[in-house]
Motif scaffolding. Structure first.
Motif, PDB file in Angstrom:
ATOM      1  N   GLU A 268     117.099  77.163  25.628  1.00  0.00           N
ATOM      2  CA  GLU A 268     116.471  76.857  25.161  1.00  0.00           C
ATOM      3  C   GLU A 268     115.336  77.884  24.554  1.00  0.00           C
ATOM      4  O   GLU A 268     114.008  77.075  24.167  1.00  0.00           O
ATOM      5  N   ASN A 271     115.843  78.217  21.041  1.00  0.00           N
ATOM      6  CA  ASN A 271     115.251  77.373  20.386  1.00  0.00           C
ATOM      7  C   ASN A 271     114.443  76.299  20.232  1.00  0.00           C
ATOM      8  O   ASN A 271     113.543  76.247  18.758  1.00  0.00           O
ATOM      9  N   ILE A 292     122.780  77.027  20.770  1.00  0.00           N
ATOM     10  CA  ILE A 292     121.329  77.749  19.957  1.00  0.00           C
ATOM     11  C   ILE A 292     121.431  77.250  18.600  1.00  0.00           C
ATOM     12  O   ILE A 292     122.657  77.694  18.040  1.00  0.00           O
ATOM     13  N   ASN A 293     120.297  76.836  18.034  1.00  0.00           N
ATOM     14  CA  ASN A 293     120.270  76.388  16.633  1.00  0.00           C
ATOM     15  C   ASN A 293     119.776  77.670  15.974  1.00  0.00           C
ATOM     16  O   ASN A 293     119.823  78.582  16.151  1.00  0.00           O
TER      17      ASN A 293
END
Length: 326
Positions: A268, A271, A292-293
Motif C-alpha cells: 500500500e 503504490n 505493487i504497481n
C-alpha cells in the motif's frame, strides 16, 4: 584388483523445502538435474516430518529453502531436512538460504538482547550443515558466525544489469536510504558509474519500524534517483527516503532491493507513493495478494545455480561474492 577401493564418484543432490519450491525448481532446471523426491508433512500440532524417498548416502547435498513469513516454520523445516540428511549419511550438506533468517538481529543494541543471527548459524551447524550459501546478508559480519564456509553472494550484477539496460545512468544518482547502506550504495556507484547521495535519518527508539528523515546529502535535483537496499520490509524507510528525494527535486525515483519481505502496509505504501519502478529478486516468494504497481521481479536462480555448480566441482565462487557489502 580385488581388495582395492575405487574412488567414489561425486553425486550432487538438490532438495527443496516448501517455502519457495518454484525457485528450487528453476535452479534444478538450469543445472539439468532433478530435485530429490521428499515427503514433508506438517502435523496437526504443527510439528514437521521429513523423509527422503531416495538414498542420499555419500551425496553432496544442497538444501534450498526461502524464509518468508512464517520464518520460524520454514527455518525449522530446513533444520529438520539437514538433520535427516546427516543421519542418512550424506557426505556434505550445504544450506542454501537466499535470504538469511534473523539477519537484522546481528548485534546487541541494548542489554539482555540476543544475537539471533549467530544462533541461527549455530543451529545449522548443530543440525549437520557443512556450509551455508546466502545472498546479500544484512551485515557481512554474519559470515563469521558460522564455523564452516559461508558463501556470501551478491545480487548486484542481476539488479544493476536491469537498471543499466533500462535507464540513462548518466543522469542517475544512487541513493543510500540510511548510513548503514552506504557501502552497498557505493558498490552500485562503482558498477553504474553514478554519483552517491545519502539520506541522513534517525530511528525513533520508542516506535517500531518508524524513522525520521533529516536531510539529503548529495546531488539529486533534476536527476533519476535509484534508492538501493538489501531488503524492504514494511517500506517505511524507503518511502520516507523517497519523499525526501522528491522534496529535494528528484525527477524520477526507482527502488531496487534484493529481498522482498513486504510485511503489512508495504504494498500500500509503495503504490501510494508512485515510484517509477520497484525492482526485487525472487529470494523470497511473492504472495499473490501483494500487488505493487510497476514492480519487476528478477530471478536469482542463475546466480545460485552457478554457485552450487562451483561448490560441487570444488571450483571458485569468489567472483560471485558480495562486493564488500557491510
Amino acid at each position: 584388483m580385488s581388495g582395492v577401493k575405487r574412488p567414489t564418484e561425486k553425486h550432487l543432490m538438490l532438495f527443496t523445502g516448501r517455502a519457495n519450491p518454484e525457485l528450487a525448481e528453476e535452479i534444478a532446471a538450469l543445472m539439468g538435474v532433478q530435485l530429490t523426491p521428499s515427503r514433508l508433512i506438517s502435523y496437526a500440532n504443527s510439528e514437521i516430518y521429513v523423509r527422503y524417498e531416495e538414498s542420499v548416502r555419500g551425496s553432496d547435498a544442497f538444501v534450498i529453502q526461502s524464509h518468508p513469513a512464517n520464518v520460524n516454520e520454514w527455518l525449522m523445516e530446513q533444520l529438520i531436512m539437514v538433520d535427516a540428511l546427516k543421519r542418512a549419511s550424506a557426505k556434505r550438506i550445504t544450506v542454501v538460504a537466499p535470504c538469511y533468517p534473523y539477519a537484522r538481529q546481528d548485534k546487541k543494541h541494548l542489554g539482555r538482547e540476543p544475537i539471533s543471527a549467530r544462533l541461527i548459524a549455530d543451529l545449522f551447524w548443530a543440525a549437520g550443515a557443512d556450509r551455508i550459501m546466502s545472498v546479500d546478508l544484512h551485515t557481512s559480519q554474519i559470515q563469521g558466525f558460522f564455523n564452516g564456509p559461508l558463501d556470501h553472494l551478491s545480487a548486484l550484477p542481476v539488479l544493476s544489469a536491469h537498471v543499466a539496460a533500462k535507464y540513462d545512468v548518466s543522469n542517475m544518482t544512487v541513493v543510500s536510504p540510511d548510513a548503514g547502506r552506504v557501502r552497498l550504495a557505493d558498490n552500485w556507484c562503482d558498477t553504474l558509474g553514478a554519483p552517491l547521495a545519502i539520506i541522513h535519518k534517525r530511528h525513533d527508539p520508542t516506535i517500531a519500524n518508524q524513522v525520521k528523515v533529516h536531510e539529503v546529502v548529495g546531488k539529486v535535483a533534476g536527476r533519476t534517483c535509484l534508492l538501493v537496499d538489501d531488503m524492504i520490509d514494511t517500506a517505511g524507510t524507503v518511502c520516507q527516503a523517497a519523499q525526501a528525494l522528491r522534496d529535494h527535486g528528484a525527477e524520477r525515483i526507482i527502488i531496487a532491493a534484493t529481498h522482498p519481505i513486504l510485511s503489512g502496509p508495504a504494498a500500500e505504501r509503495l503504490n501510494a507513493f508512485g515510484v517509477e519502478e520497484v525492482i526485487f529478486t525472487n529470494t523470497l516468494p511473492m504472495s499473490a495478494d501483494i500487488q505493487i504497481n510497476n514492480m519487476t521481479v528478477l530471478s536469482i536462480a542463475p546466480l545460485l545455480a552457478q554457485a552450487i555448480h562451483e561448490i560441487f566441482e570444488d571450483g571458485s565462487v569468489a567472483s560471485l561474492f558480495s562486493h564488500g557489502a557491510s
